[in-house]
Design an enzyme around this catalytic site. Structure first.
Site, PDB file in Angstrom:
ATOM      1  N   ASP A  97       0.816  -1.260   0.021  1.00  0.00           N
ATOM      2  CA  ASP A  97      -0.010  -0.179  -0.099  1.00  0.00           C
ATOM      3  C   ASP A  97       0.847   1.151  -0.022  1.00  0.00           C
ATOM      4  O   ASP A  97       2.124   1.177   0.688  1.00  0.00           O
ATOM      5  CB  ASP A  97      -0.766  -0.242   1.323  1.00  0.00           C
ATOM      6  N   GLY A  99       0.914   4.082   1.599  1.00  0.00           N
ATOM      7  CA  GLY A  99       1.377   4.915   2.668  1.00  0.00           C
ATOM      8  C   GLY A  99       0.254   6.207   2.730  1.00  0.00           C
ATOM      9  O   GLY A  99       0.369   6.857   3.775  1.00  0.00           O
ATOM     10  N   PHE A 101      -3.039   6.497   3.038  1.00  0.00           N
ATOM     11  CA  PHE A 101      -3.921   6.433   4.239  1.00  0.00           C
ATOM     12  C   PHE A 101      -3.102   6.431   5.525  1.00  0.00           C
ATOM     13  O   PHE A 101      -3.586   7.347   6.409  1.00  0.00           O
ATOM     14  CB  PHE A 101      -4.546   4.929   4.138  1.00  0.00           C
ATOM     15  N   ASP A 176      -2.038   8.783  -2.874  1.00  0.00           N
ATOM     16  CA  ASP A 176      -3.183   9.327  -2.936  1.00  0.00           C
ATOM     17  C   ASP A 176      -3.573  10.033  -1.678  1.00  0.00           C
ATOM     18  O   ASP A 176      -3.261   9.594  -0.775  1.00  0.00           O
ATOM     19  CB  ASP A 176      -4.577   8.152  -3.435  1.00  0.00           C
ATOM     20  N   GLN A 226     -10.431   7.476  -5.784  1.00  0.00           N
ATOM     21  CA  GLN A 226     -11.396   8.126  -4.542  1.00  0.00           C
ATOM     22  C   GLN A 226     -12.413   8.656  -4.963  1.00  0.00           C
ATOM     23  O   GLN A 226     -12.988   8.425  -6.024  1.00  0.00           O
ATOM     24  CB  GLN A 226     -10.388   9.207  -3.864  1.00  0.00           C
ATOM     25  N   GLY A 253     -10.259   5.027   0.119  1.00  0.00           N
ATOM     26  CA  GLY A 253     -11.098   6.066   0.702  1.00  0.00           C
ATOM     27  C   GLY A 253     -12.260   5.666   1.262  1.00  0.00           C
ATOM     28  O   GLY A 253     -12.477   4.597   1.648  1.00  0.00           O
ATOM     29  N   ASP A 300      -7.620  -6.683   0.688  1.00  0.00           N
ATOM     30  CA  ASP A 300      -7.205  -6.986   1.857  1.00  0.00           C
ATOM     31  C   ASP A 300      -7.694  -6.326   3.209  1.00  0.00           C
ATOM     32  O   ASP A 300      -8.456  -5.313   2.817  1.00  0.00           O
ATOM     33  CB  ASP A 300      -5.592  -6.106   1.611  1.00  0.00           C
ATOM     34  N   CYS A 338     -14.737 -25.908   9.924  1.00  0.00           N
ATOM     35  CA  CYS A 338     -13.532 -25.274   9.461  1.00  0.00           C
ATOM     36  C   CYS A 338     -12.454 -26.443   9.347  1.00  0.00           C
ATOM     37  O   CYS A 338     -12.374 -27.113   9.928  1.00  0.00           O
ATOM     38  CB  CYS A 338     -13.091 -24.293  10.434  1.00  0.00           C
ATOM     39  N   CYS A 340      -9.226 -25.538   9.020  1.00  0.00           N
ATOM     40  CA  CYS A 340      -7.863 -24.997   9.217  1.00  0.00           C
ATOM     41  C   CYS A 340      -7.023 -25.744  10.185  1.00  0.00           C
ATOM     42  O   CYS A 340      -7.723 -26.757  10.950  1.00  0.00           O
ATOM     43  CB  CYS A 340      -7.852 -23.490   9.876  1.00  0.00           C
ATOM     44  N   CYS A 343      -8.264 -25.703  13.786  1.00  0.00           N
ATOM     45  CA  CYS A 343      -9.588 -26.249  14.276  1.00  0.00           C
ATOM     46  C   CYS A 343      -9.385 -27.818  14.068  1.00  0.00           C
ATOM     47  O   CYS A 343     -10.262 -28.561  14.869  1.00  0.00           O
ATOM     48  CB  CYS A 343     -10.741 -25.962  13.242  1.00  0.00           C
ATOM     49  N   HIS A 369      -6.690 -19.499  12.252  1.00  0.00           N
ATOM     50  CA  HIS A 369      -8.107 -19.785  11.837  1.00  0.00           C
ATOM     51  C   HIS A 369      -8.944 -18.619  11.294  1.00  0.00           C
ATOM     52  O   HIS A 369      -9.540 -18.935  10.032  1.00  0.00           O
ATOM     53  CB  HIS A 369      -8.960 -19.915  13.350  1.00  0.00           C
TER      54      HIS A 369
END
Lengths: 406, 406
Positions: A97, A99, A101, A176, A226, A253, A300, A338, A340, A343, A369
């Site tokens: 990302d 930066g 934000f 941005d 945005q 945004g 993400d 689950c 995973c 679990c 999990h």
């Protein structure tokens, strides 16, 4: 150039306004089958989970953050280490990302500004005009103080590109301005123009850096749309970025949860079909369904990891907290359905004990999990688009997941 | 009964006073090739490392603590979960320490008592007569306050046996009084007598519990030899315990580092050859060599994990701290000669970054390295006894390891 995107199956017309699709993003470090959830390793590590474990639980890619890695250890060090993937022992695709934000939200002062906003004062005045001199934004860039030590730094589109080239992720984002839902319409208009101007500067700097570092794997640059909750601004932002020839697009945004699908829909109508679209910072189940059917390909979010460390787990019947007395003698897995590692190897009673004992492995096991739960959900969404069962999956999953709120 | 010990090779006579040997301890959950280092998972988890990873790094067994598990989650819960191994997802052999050391050292007040000792006041008066009413020991047992919430509890030999049977480890220890080097000779004499009396009560309770829980895997009971730095008391303690017919023996209590090998030597001369001997709480490289050649078979210690979390690592050239500036741009492993997961996948620069960023995986990765380092060292000691190269290994390893102090 070894970056490409190919669209596979499309969401059936029976889903209202459907723009959802499956696809494959190809990067120098491997492919990502989309839609895909990309777990976050902000500081070049998924908190409390080793990279092989992230791979085992189905993570196809990881996303780290330019602001955090710039401050610590420094993007030059990641570069010397051979780039983000080599540094963190993750051979697969990576994202960073920009930066944008974080410089506003984590740079000293933003939280104070937000707190003032609740009194009715317009945040525009504070952020845009920099009266507090804490995180100061101007047309050239952002001056901010480190959240670690208060030291003063300045990010510009060019600086963000240089940092992200040093970090060396396969997919990087244009720098941005990230506004809030509390900014005025007038401010949002000016901000969209600024983000567009910065996007053009990012493209120019990216081209220079790509040429200068021709020995490095190609990095794909995504522009970030945005425009907050305004349809005209979102469409204007998307169209402007398309003209700049990005490899893909981020949607960032302020996103009112109620309008999330609608906003993503506006944006994706403006974006070319043959470029991937990443919805930044989104990861709750209902938002993932809304994002996918409105045309987003990747997602993400820190939530699976963050809520895990506070002992909260996703289950097919909604979220639960494991630090409660009811978990003390529960000798069953968190969720019988689950698949995973956690679990299939541990009881809820054991996880409850680890939280009570403040043991590191509490965070590790519950993060495994939660990340698996969200990665698998998006994997199931992807499969359902291909086999035409998306609407059924959505109705069944969300109906059950949110039943506990009824 | 599925517990046994067989002696393999013996340390060559050329090593002064050598009683060292290799062997195999067989338990219901598998074998342990000795000498062996047993990593500690105090609260039914090795801090920051998953059990499969402990197995991968060569750990043959794990040791947990009765005091801690009694307080949280409660030994009844571990019992309901199927015992310690099932609870913590560790299919191999397990040990539990009796809690004798912890009720005195962690029970509220002991640290204050120790602090007073430094003024010259005899700790005997405080601990033995219970003037502070914080950790009160009498001939029946110990009354103490929980270090977690200050609640009052009482351990007796019988209580410790019941707790350790509920925990269900393969090897459990008799409840003993752990004195300090600051206690008087007179107090040590009385304490050895008390530990002997408690040992007899442990054997009796253990027999009752073993019969009552005949459906459970057999648990081997080890008596714990005390006597501090006094040869006559150590020999008396060992002889007394031998008469009680334990499955094996622990060597505990105050061990002056200079005298460690000597003390273990006295004790092992009194112990039968065909029973395993565990040296409690010992794990530094020189102590491991001293312990092995004096006749100890197994060792446990929190050090590899504890120092890891404070960013200190073992290397073949001594200990180092990774949180220093020199590590910032070290793009090599912690130790080129180490074969652990961390050294084969990560640079020192990355680990330095994780410590600076306060990331969970810092502790995880460095614990893996440190545990592997110590487990491997004892594995090499074991091999060297068999192939007759023990003296060379010791000279080479310790010479290099401690060279930095010279």
């Amino acid at each position: 150039m070894t970056f490409s995107f190919s669209v596979g199956d499309r969401l059936a017309d029976s889903v209202d306004g459907a723009q959802g699709r499956t696809g494959v993003i190809s990067t120098p470090h491997g492919d990502i089958a989309t839609p895909a959830f990309v777990p976050v390793g902000t500081k070049a590590t998924v908190k409390a989970v080793l990279p092989e474990t992230m791979s085992d639980l189905g993570s196809q890619a990881l996303l780290a953050n330019a602001y955090h890695l710039y401050l610590q250890p420094g993007s030059d060090i990641v570069d010397e280490a051979g780039g983000l993937g080599a540094f963190m022992n993750w051979p697969g695709p990576t994202f960073t990302d920009s930066g944008g934000f974080q410089v506003l939200s984590l740079g000293a002062g933003f939280r104070k500004v937000l707190a003032m906003d609740t009194t009715g004062r317009k945040s525009d005045d504070v952020i845009a005009e920099g009266k507090e001199r804490l995180a100061h934004i101007d047309d050239e860039g952002v001056t901010f103080k480190s959240h670690l030590d208060g030291s003063k730094h300045r990010f510009t589109p060019e600086v963000s590109m240089r940092i992200q080239h040093q970090l060396g992720a396969d997919i990087i984002f244009a720098f941005d301005e990230c506004t809030t839902l509390m900014n005025t319409r007038d401010y949002q208009e000016r901000s969209v123009d600024r983000t567009q101007a910065w996007a053009a500067r990012c493209v120019a700097e990216h081209e220079l850096l790509t040429a200068a570092r021709a020995d490095k794997p190609y990095q794909a640059l995504f522009g970030v749309v945005q425009g907050a909750q305004y349809e005209d601004l979102r469409r204007q932002s998307a169209r402007g970025l398309v003209e700049l020839g990005f490899d893909g697009f981020g949607i960032g945004g302020a996103l009112d949860k109620e309008l999330l699908g609608t906003i993503v829909g506006w944006v994706c109508e403006e974006l070319p079909e043959d470029k991937p679209r990443h919805l930044l910072g989104i990861g709750e189940p209902d938002d993932l369904f809304a994002g996918v059917e409105s045309g987003a390909d990747t997602f993400d979010c820190v939530s699976p990891s963050r809520v895990a460390r506070s002992s909260r787990v996703y289950t097919y019947d909604g979220q639960r907290n494991l630090a409660v007395a009811a978990s003390r003698r529960s000798f069953a897995p968190i969720d019988e359905e689950c698949d995973c590692y956690t679990c299939t190897h541990y009881t809820e009673a054991y996880l409850h004990h680890l939280f009570k004992a403040k043991e590191y492995n509490a965070g590790t096991l519950v993060t495994i999990h939660n990340e698996r739960f969200i990665v698998r959900l998006v994997d199931r969404i992807r499969a359902s688009i291909s086999d035409g069962t998306y609407a059924e999956l959505k109705a069944e999953f969300l109906g059950r997941y949110y039943a506990s709120r009824a």
